[in-house]
Write a protein that holds these residues in place. Structure first.
Motif, PDB file in Angstrom:
ATOM      1  N   VAL A 158       0.689 -18.698  26.264  1.00 49.25           N
ATOM      2  CA  VAL A 158       1.363 -20.005  26.270  1.00 49.25           C
ATOM      3  C   VAL A 158       2.264 -20.135  27.490  1.00 49.25           C
ATOM      4  CG1 VAL A 158       3.092 -21.411  25.082  1.00 49.25           C
ATOM      5  CG2 VAL A 158       1.222 -20.368  23.780  1.00 49.25           C
ATOM      6  N   LYS A 159       3.053 -19.092  27.768  1.00 48.13           N
ATOM      7  CA  LYS A 159       3.972 -19.100  28.916  1.00 48.13           C
ATOM      8  C   LYS A 159       3.222 -19.302  30.230  1.00 48.13           C
ATOM      9  CE  LYS A 159       5.220 -15.210  30.671  1.00 48.13           C
ATOM     10  NZ  LYS A 159       5.007 -15.129  32.127  1.00 48.13           N
ATOM     11  N   THR A 160       2.130 -18.567  30.405  1.00 48.79           N
ATOM     12  CA  THR A 160       1.339 -18.647  31.641  1.00 48.79           C
ATOM     13  C   THR A 160       0.839 -20.067  31.875  1.00 48.79           C
ATOM     14  OG1 THR A 160       0.655 -16.332  31.479  1.00 48.79           O
ATOM     15  CG2 THR A 160      -0.727 -17.783  32.823  1.00 48.79           C
ATOM     16  N   ARG A 161       0.321 -20.684  30.826  1.00 51.21           N
ATOM     17  CA  ARG A 161      -0.234 -22.035  30.983  1.00 51.21           C
ATOM     18  C   ARG A 161       0.855 -23.072  31.222  1.00 51.21           C
ATOM     19  NH1 ARG A 161      -5.532 -22.475  27.030  1.00 51.21           N
ATOM     20  NH2 ARG A 161      -6.384 -20.417  27.523  1.00 51.21           N
ATOM     21  N   MET A 162       2.001 -22.911  30.586  1.00 54.26           N
ATOM     22  CA  MET A 162       3.096 -23.867  30.806  1.00 54.26           C
ATOM     23  C   MET A 162       3.664 -23.738  32.214  1.00 54.26           C
ATOM     24  SD  MET A 162       5.030 -24.036  27.116  1.00 54.26           S
ATOM     25  CE  MET A 162       5.872 -25.579  27.488  1.00 54.26           C
ATOM     26  N   GLN A 163       3.647 -22.528  32.764  1.00 48.51           N
ATOM     27  CA  GLN A 163       4.144 -22.330  34.121  1.00 48.51           C
ATOM     28  C   GLN A 163       3.191 -22.898  35.173  1.00 48.51           C
ATOM     29  OE1 GLN A 163       4.801 -18.083  34.211  1.00 48.51           O
ATOM     30  NE2 GLN A 163       6.916 -18.285  33.535  1.00 48.51           N
ATOM     31  N   LEU A 164       1.900 -22.952  34.851  1.00 49.18           N
ATOM     32  CA  LEU A 164       0.908 -23.492  35.782  1.00 49.18           C
ATOM     33  C   LEU A 164       0.726 -24.997  35.635  1.00 49.18           C
ATOM     34  CD1 LEU A 164      -1.822 -20.699  35.471  1.00 49.18           C
ATOM     35  CD2 LEU A 164      -0.353 -21.127  37.449  1.00 49.18           C
ATOM     36  N   GLN A 165       1.190 -25.553  34.519  1.00 46.41           N
ATOM     37  CA  GLN A 165       1.037 -26.985  34.261  1.00 46.41           C
ATOM     38  C   GLN A 165       1.842 -27.815  35.270  1.00 46.41           C
ATOM     39  OE1 GLN A 165       0.812 -29.357  30.189  1.00 46.41           O
ATOM     40  NE2 GLN A 165       2.871 -28.638  30.529  1.00 46.41           N
ATOM     41  N   GLY A 166       1.174 -28.778  35.900  1.00 42.03           N
ATOM     42  CA  GLY A 166       1.862 -29.637  36.870  1.00 42.03           C
ATOM     43  C   GLY A 166       2.264 -28.905  38.129  1.00 42.03           C
ATOM     44  N   GLU A 167       1.483 -27.885  38.511  1.00 43.17           N
ATOM     45  CA  GLU A 167       1.810 -27.089  39.691  1.00 43.17           C
ATOM     46  C   GLU A 167       1.839 -27.940  40.952  1.00 43.17           C
ATOM     47  OE1 GLU A 167       0.392 -22.836  41.683  1.00 43.17           O
ATOM     48  OE2 GLU A 167      -0.904 -23.863  40.253  1.00 43.17           O
ATOM     49  N   LEU A 168       2.979 -27.930  41.634  1.00 47.04           N
ATOM     50  CA  LEU A 168       3.214 -28.694  42.859  1.00 47.04           C
ATOM     51  C   LEU A 168       2.907 -30.189  42.681  1.00 47.04           C
ATOM     52  CD1 LEU A 168       2.009 -26.302  45.718  1.00 47.04           C
ATOM     53  CD2 LEU A 168       4.250 -26.500  44.630  1.00 47.04           C
ATOM     54  N   GLN A 169       3.268 -30.719  41.526  1.00 48.99           N
ATOM     55  CA  GLN A 169       3.159 -32.147  41.252  1.00 48.99           C
ATOM     56  C   GLN A 169       4.518 -32.644  40.743  1.00 48.99           C
ATOM     57  OE1 GLN A 169      -0.573 -33.411  39.123  1.00 48.99           O
ATOM     58  NE2 GLN A 169      -0.934 -31.207  39.009  1.00 48.99           N
TER      59      GLN A 169
END
Length: 300
Positions: free
Chosen positions: A23-34
């Motif tokens: 869960v943490k990994t996906r939340m950290q990648l969500q909206g990357e550089l947006q």
């Protein structure tokens, strides 16, 4: 024996906390550089992420990357906690008066963490890739589509060589230096204070539990920005030479994330980070302390 007990303690904690790592990994990648508000949020919070992953990817997806996660924890924490335990037992962390030195404790924790993390870096990278993999409708970050840990390691090794396997290792070290030094320093200091105050009976398991709980809060606050950047450095797409296409390194990743996503972008997934790092820190340090206590009791 110190190294074995440390590795087993970390693996025991990992079995329970790996779904939170996914869960943490996906939340950290969500909206990357947006910029905030310009992208679709597949995961609104920790609990919504659990439900979404379970519904779309299946319940088994919550344990994605378990094999490399266990191997990494055994290698990294076996070396980290084992080395720190030896330094503590050898009296290297105490002053001439016998009191714990926070500076020595933090330095020993950082050094031990660096050794463990660098050696385990290829495993951590593959773990990140596997945990980021998702069905198209809820996918975030770059998708590598590995079939498993060994296949991923062989594929990366054949394509990019040893350099490719250790890609992102240097960028991930500040995360470990900050996290490890904070964790072990606050754990040892809090344990000493609680023992001195005689809140619990001598050798009580509650002393280690309280110290681990305090340590977990400090670790999450100090480490999350570096954890976010480390995840992104490991998961970014690469060119034919294995060079990252999004970030040039740690500093570039920090600056880009802060500039585009704001200061809160540095703390993406902090809720998931605490729910994962909190229990993991508490369980691994508690198991480590109790295993060492049992070992010393039965070997005397």
């Amino acid at each position: 024996m110190d190294f074995l007990m440390s590795g087993l303690a970390a693996c025991g904690a990992c079995l329970f906390t790996n779904p939170l790592e996914v869960v943490k990994t996906r939340m950290q990648l969500q909206g990357e550089l947006q910029a905030p508000g310009t992208y679709r949020r597949h995961y609104r919070n920790v609990f919504h992420a659990f439900i979404t992953i379970g519904k779309v990817d299946g319940l088994a997806a919550l344990q994605k990357g378990l094999a490399p996660a266990l191997l990494y924890q055994f290698l990294m924490n076996g070396i980290r906690l084992g080395t720190y335990g030896l330094a503590e037992a050898g009296g290297c962390l105490h002053t001439a008066e016998g009191t714990l030195s926070p500076v020595r404790s933090a330095a020993a924790g950082a050094l031990a963490g660096v050794m463990g993390a660098y050696l385990g870096s290829p495993i951590y990278m593959v773990k990140t890739h596997l945990q980021a993999q998702a069905a198209t409708e809820i996918a975030v970050g770059h998708q590598y589509n590995h079939q498993g840990m060994f296949q991923a390691l062989i594929k990366i090794g054949q394509k990019y060589g040893l350099v490719g396997l250790w890609r992102g290792a240097l960028g991930g070290l500040p995360r470990v230096i900050v996290g490890s030094s904070t964790q072990l320093c606050t754990f040892s200091s809090t344990k000493d204070l609680v023992t001195q105050w005689e809140i619990f009976p001598p050798q009580s398991w509650k002393v280690a539990l309280v110290a681990a709980m305090v340590s977990s809060i400090a670790v999450v606050l100090a480490m999350t920005p570096f954890d976010v950047v480390s995840t992104r450095l490991y998961n970014q797409p690469t060119d034919a030479q294995g060079k990252g296409l999004m970030y040039r390194g740690l500093l570039d990743a920090l600056l880009q994330t802060a500039r585009i996503e704001g200061i809160w972008g540095m703390y993406k997934g902090i809720g998931a980070s605490y729910f994962r790092l909190g229990p993991h820190t508490i369980l691994s340090l508690f198991f480590w302390d109790q295993l060492r206590t049992l070992y010393y009791v039965y070997t005397k």
